[in-house]
Design a protein around this motif. Structure first.
Motif, PDB file in Angstrom:
ATOM      1  N   GLN A   1      -4.177   1.717   5.951  1.00 42.53           N
ATOM      2  CA  GLN A   1      -5.287   0.852   6.554  1.00 42.53           C
ATOM      3  C   GLN A   1      -6.164   0.185   5.919  1.00 42.53           C
ATOM      4  OE1 GLN A   1      -6.847   4.545   8.816  1.00 42.53           O
ATOM      5  NE2 GLN A   1      -6.316   3.365  10.583  1.00 42.53           N
ATOM      6  N   VAL A   2      -6.291   0.547   4.589  1.00 41.90           N
ATOM      7  CA  VAL A   2      -7.046  -0.087   3.626  1.00 41.90           C
ATOM      8  C   VAL A   2      -6.335  -1.239   3.130  1.00 41.90           C
ATOM      9  CG1 VAL A   2      -8.053   0.136   1.306  1.00 41.90           C
ATOM     10  CG2 VAL A   2      -8.173   2.153   2.739  1.00 41.90           C
ATOM     11  N   LEU A   3      -5.201  -0.971   2.701  1.00 41.89           N
ATOM     12  CA  LEU A   3      -4.284  -2.179   2.416  1.00 41.89           C
ATOM     13  C   LEU A   3      -4.154  -3.272   3.424  1.00 41.89           C
ATOM     14  CD1 LEU A   3      -1.815   0.068   0.493  1.00 41.89           C
ATOM     15  CD2 LEU A   3      -3.519  -0.921  -0.496  1.00 41.89           C
ATOM     16  N   GLN A   4      -3.942  -2.951   4.547  1.00 48.00           N
ATOM     17  CA  GLN A   4      -4.007  -3.833   5.747  1.00 48.00           C
ATOM     18  C   GLN A   4      -5.226  -4.699   5.790  1.00 48.00           C
ATOM     19  OE1 GLN A   4      -2.812  -1.663   9.060  1.00 48.00           O
ATOM     20  NE2 GLN A   4      -0.662  -1.234   8.240  1.00 48.00           N
ATOM     21  N   LYS A   5      -6.568  -3.986   5.641  1.00 46.72           N
ATOM     22  CA  LYS A   5      -7.650  -4.469   5.861  1.00 46.72           C
ATOM     23  C   LYS A   5      -7.930  -5.394   4.505  1.00 46.72           C
ATOM     24  CE  LYS A   5     -12.484  -3.275   5.966  1.00 46.72           C
ATOM     25  NZ  LYS A   5     -13.668  -2.311   5.981  1.00 46.72           N
ATOM     26  N   LEU A   6      -7.518  -5.068   3.264  1.00 44.18           N
ATOM     27  CA  LEU A   6      -7.515  -6.030   2.169  1.00 44.18           C
ATOM     28  C   LEU A   6      -6.608  -7.263   2.368  1.00 44.18           C
ATOM     29  CD1 LEU A   6      -7.439  -3.202  -0.615  1.00 44.18           C
ATOM     30  CD2 LEU A   6      -9.407  -4.718   0.061  1.00 44.18           C
ATOM     31  N   GLU A   7      -5.516  -7.377   3.081  1.00 43.38           N
ATOM     32  CA  GLU A   7      -4.448  -8.193   3.266  1.00 43.38           C
ATOM     33  C   GLU A   7      -5.285  -9.142   4.235  1.00 43.38           C
ATOM     34  OE1 GLU A   7      -0.406  -9.224   5.496  1.00 43.38           O
ATOM     35  OE2 GLU A   7      -0.646  -7.325   5.102  1.00 43.38           O
TER      36      GLU A   7
ATOM     37  N   ASP B   1       0.195  -9.072   0.619  1.00 46.77           N
ATOM     38  CA  ASP B   1       1.122  -8.545   1.372  1.00 46.77           C
ATOM     39  C   ASP B   1       0.692  -7.144   1.159  1.00 46.77           C
ATOM     40  OD1 ASP B   1       3.008  -7.497   2.935  1.00 46.77           O
ATOM     41  OD2 ASP B   1       4.833  -8.753   1.924  1.00 46.77           O
ATOM     42  N   ALA B   2       0.341  -6.371   2.318  1.00 44.49           N
ATOM     43  CA  ALA B   2      -0.084  -5.078   2.112  1.00 44.49           C
ATOM     44  C   ALA B   2       1.128  -4.226   2.074  1.00 44.49           C
ATOM     45  CB  ALA B   2      -0.442  -4.618   3.378  1.00 44.49           C
ATOM     46  N   TYR B   3       2.242  -4.658   2.358  1.00 41.46           N
ATOM     47  CA  TYR B   3       3.440  -3.852   2.491  1.00 41.46           C
ATOM     48  C   TYR B   3       4.117  -3.766   0.864  1.00 41.46           C
ATOM     49  CZ  TYR B   3       8.689  -2.709   2.726  1.00 41.46           C
ATOM     50  OH  TYR B   3       9.670  -2.139   2.550  1.00 41.46           O
ATOM     51  N   LEU B   4       3.639  -4.557   0.012  1.00 42.49           N
ATOM     52  CA  LEU B   4       4.189  -4.416  -1.296  1.00 42.49           C
ATOM     53  C   LEU B   4       3.638  -3.282  -2.198  1.00 42.49           C
ATOM     54  CD1 LEU B   4       3.427  -8.222  -2.642  1.00 42.49           C
ATOM     55  CD2 LEU B   4       5.640  -7.167  -1.952  1.00 42.49           C
ATOM     56  N   ILE B   5       2.635  -2.732  -1.623  1.00 41.60           N
ATOM     57  CA  ILE B   5       2.048  -1.506  -2.337  1.00 41.60           C
ATOM     58  C   ILE B   5       2.995  -0.457  -2.281  1.00 41.60           C
ATOM     59  CG2 ILE B   5       0.747  -0.462  -0.651  1.00 41.60           C
ATOM     60  CD1 ILE B   5      -0.687  -1.601  -3.858  1.00 41.60           C
ATOM     61  N   TYR B   6       3.821  -0.362  -1.314  1.00 42.75           N
ATOM     62  CA  TYR B   6       4.500   0.726  -1.192  1.00 42.75           C
ATOM     63  C   TYR B   6       5.426   0.755  -2.289  1.00 42.75           C
ATOM     64  CZ  TYR B   6       2.189   1.314   3.404  1.00 42.75           C
ATOM     65  OH  TYR B   6       1.409   1.720   4.327  1.00 42.75           O
ATOM     66  N   PHE B   7       5.739  -0.150  -2.887  1.00 47.35           N
ATOM     67  CA  PHE B   7       6.695  -0.230  -4.046  1.00 47.35           C
ATOM     68  C   PHE B   7       6.052   0.725  -5.237  1.00 47.35           C
ATOM     69  CE2 PHE B   7       8.193  -3.992  -1.898  1.00 47.35           C
ATOM     70  CZ  PHE B   7       9.805  -3.812  -2.160  1.00 47.35           C
ATOM     71  N   LEU B   8       4.816   0.898  -5.173  1.00 48.59           N
ATOM     72  CA  LEU B   8       4.114   1.789  -6.117  1.00 48.59           C
ATOM     73  C   LEU B   8       3.882   3.255  -5.520  1.00 48.59           C
ATOM     74  CD1 LEU B   8       1.857  -0.900  -7.586  1.00 48.59           C
ATOM     75  CD2 LEU B   8       3.743  -0.026  -8.580  1.00 48.59           C
ATOM     76  N   ARG B   9       4.395   3.567  -4.515  1.00 47.48           N
ATOM     77  CA  ARG B   9       4.238   4.793  -3.604  1.00 47.48           C
ATOM     78  C   ARG B   9       2.987   4.963  -3.137  1.00 47.48           C
ATOM     79  NH1 ARG B   9       7.316   9.184  -7.726  1.00 47.48           N
ATOM     80  NH2 ARG B   9       9.195   8.005  -7.867  1.00 47.48           N
ATOM     81  N   ASP B  10       2.526   6.092  -2.628  1.00 46.55           N
ATOM     82  CA  ASP B  10       1.191   6.300  -1.831  1.00 46.55           C
ATOM     83  C   ASP B  10       0.186   6.304  -3.038  1.00 46.55           C
ATOM     84  OD1 ASP B  10      -0.428   6.606   0.247  1.00 46.55           O
ATOM     85  OD2 ASP B  10      -0.006   8.740   0.385  1.00 46.55           O
ATOM     86  N   PRO B  11      -0.749   5.257  -2.836  1.00 50.70           N
ATOM     87  CA  PRO B  11      -1.738   5.357  -3.841  1.00 50.70           C
ATOM     88  C   PRO B  11      -3.113   6.409  -3.451  1.00 50.70           C
ATOM     89  CG  PRO B  11      -1.948   3.351  -2.524  1.00 50.70           C
ATOM     90  CD  PRO B  11      -0.648   4.015  -2.093  1.00 50.70           C
ATOM     91  N   LYS B  12      -3.677   6.975  -4.238  1.00 54.08           N
ATOM     92  CA  LYS B  12      -4.852   7.654  -3.886  1.00 54.08           C
ATOM     93  C   LYS B  12      -6.074   7.088  -3.921  1.00 54.08           C
ATOM     94  CE  LYS B  12      -2.104  11.406  -3.350  1.00 54.08           C
ATOM     95  NZ  LYS B  12      -1.866  11.767  -1.991  1.00 54.08           N
ATOM     96  N   ILE B  13      -6.553   6.202  -2.948  1.00 55.32           N
ATOM     97  CA  ILE B  13      -7.563   5.603  -3.095  1.00 55.32           C
ATOM     98  C   ILE B  13      -9.200   6.300  -2.477  1.00 55.32           C
ATOM     99  CG2 ILE B  13      -8.725   3.672  -1.807  1.00 55.32           C
ATOM    100  CD1 ILE B  13      -5.837   2.696  -1.095  1.00 55.32           C
ATOM    101  N   GLN B  14     -10.058   5.645  -3.637  1.00 51.72           N
ATOM    102  CA  GLN B  14     -11.317   6.058  -3.591  1.00 51.72           C
ATOM    103  C   GLN B  14     -12.279   5.407  -2.465  1.00 51.72           C
ATOM    104  OE1 GLN B  14     -12.210   8.904  -5.480  1.00 51.72           O
ATOM    105  NE2 GLN B  14     -10.007   8.812  -6.387  1.00 51.72           N
ATOM    106  N   ALA B  15     -13.073   6.156  -1.923  1.00 53.53           N
ATOM    107  CA  ALA B  15     -13.853   5.560  -0.835  1.00 53.53           C
ATOM    108  C   ALA B  15     -14.979   4.852  -1.558  1.00 53.53           C
ATOM    109  CB  ALA B  15     -14.546   6.415   0.161  1.00 53.53           C
ATOM    110  N   GLY B  16     -15.588   3.761  -0.935  1.00 54.44           N
ATOM    111  CA  GLY B  16     -16.906   2.932  -1.459  1.00 54.44           C
ATOM    112  C   GLY B  16     -16.942   1.537  -1.184  1.00 54.44           C
ATOM    113  N   GLU B  17     -17.791   0.696  -1.882  1.00 55.72           N
ATOM    114  CA  GLU B  17     -17.816  -0.725  -1.714  1.00 55.72           C
ATOM    115  C   GLU B  17     -17.324  -1.195  -2.859  1.00 55.72           C
ATOM    116  OE1 GLU B  17     -20.976  -4.159  -0.062  1.00 55.72           O
ATOM    117  OE2 GLU B  17     -21.872  -2.723  -1.382  1.00 55.72           O
TER     118      GLU B  17
END
Length: 322
Positions: A68-74, A81-97
């Protein structure tokens, strides 16, 4: 026999062609995803900026799925392309601004998200603010919810070992400029204020108490410092103001400090900016015109200069201000 031999040759020839065709099809099938992979990898490394503004602020809420974060960034134009991130596996994203500026590759964006390079927010808590005024300021600057700050500040647990008689954190929220990462919780902010107070007190004030007259508690010093803070206009006045109040206390006189009465009016919701004669007769333990000695607690958050002055007042005999 010859017919069979000729037929056999044709069979071998036909089989070879089928193998060649099959191999060609396989190569074609492999070439398509390989080409797609190469194209995707190129896009992954290609700097991108899809928003017209110089920079883009995006908030990642706690508990939001990475997809959802990646789709929002797209959608915001940060990622191509948010889909491209899956080439780097599931990232552990930190919350914040997060603040994104200029053309960034997908890898650079991901690096920021995983490391938690969130926007920092500076807040200056000035000397002399009450507990409620500090909560109001923090809420105005969008560092948290006012009611949560107040609940935390009205609980004395963080200072219980330091001042067992404290009913809340009034006086112990150290005034200073702080830098909090976006998304820092209200509890961590309040804990930082108190932790800073304890550190500064132990380093700069406790040594003065240890070499001064015995019997003075932390609470007494903080209460006196809070009154000095509200009375002083210039730094050099603080030790003199503290001396006047110390001398009055030693003689059993009333402190007659206007700021303590104003604090009482604020607690009752009756302070409108002007101190009237009738206010000086109000029945409150914070009315130092009616009651001798220190008020029940601090009336604001004193700064380091006032704490030092309260711990080591000037050596003068004065009882009054001129």
């Amino acid at each position: 026999g010859k017919a069979r031999a000729r037929g056999g040759k044709r069979g071998k020839s036909g089989g070879g062609r089928r193998i060649a065709i099959g191999f060609g099809i396989l190569l074609l099938l492999l070439a398509v995803p390989a080409g797609q992979l190469a194209w995707s990898w190129w896009k992954l490394q290609r700097p991108f900026k899809g928003y017209p503004e110089p920079e883009k602020l995006v908030t990642v809420e706690t508990g939001t799925a990475a997809s959802q974060v990646l789709q929002k960034l797209e959608k915001e134009g940060v990622l191509a392309d948010a889909y491209l991130i899956y080439f780097l596996r599931d990232p552990k994203i930190q919350a914040g601004e997060y603040r994104f500026h200029g053309h960034l590759t997908t890898s650079q964006v991901l690096h920021m998200l995983v490391r938690g390079q969130v926007v920092s927010r500076f807040v200056t808590v000035v000397e002399g603010l009450t507990l409620e005024e500090i909560a109001d300021q923090l809420a105005r600057e969008k560092l948290g919810r006012r009611e949560v700050f107040l609940d935390l500040m009205r609980a004395p647990g963080l200072i219980a070992d330091f001042d067992p008689d404290a009913p809340d954190l009034e006086g112990y929220l150290f005034p200073e400029t702080y830098n909090f990462a976006s998304g820092t919780g209200e509890r961590e902010i309040v804990e930082t204020f108190v932790r800073t107070f304890r550190r500064r007190f132990e380093h700069d004030v406790r040594p003065l108490l240890d070499k001064g007259p015995p019997g003075r508690s932390v609470r007494q010093v903080v209460i006196l410092a809070s009154i000095v803070e509200k009375e002083a206009k210039i730094p050099s006045e603080r030790p003199l103001i503290a001396a006047v109040y110390r001398n009055r206390l030693e003689k059993g006189m009333g402190l007659a400090a206007d700021p303590t009465v104003i604090y009482a009016l604020k607690r009752l919701g009756r302070w409108h900016g002007n101190l009237r004669r009738e206010d000086l007769r109000m029945d409150s333990p914070y009315n130092t015109y009616r009651w001798a000695g220190l008020p029940p607690g601090p009336i604001c958050s004193p700064g380091l200069a006032s704490l030092i002055a309260a711990a080591e007042p000037a050596d003068v005999p004065y009882l009054y201000f001129v």
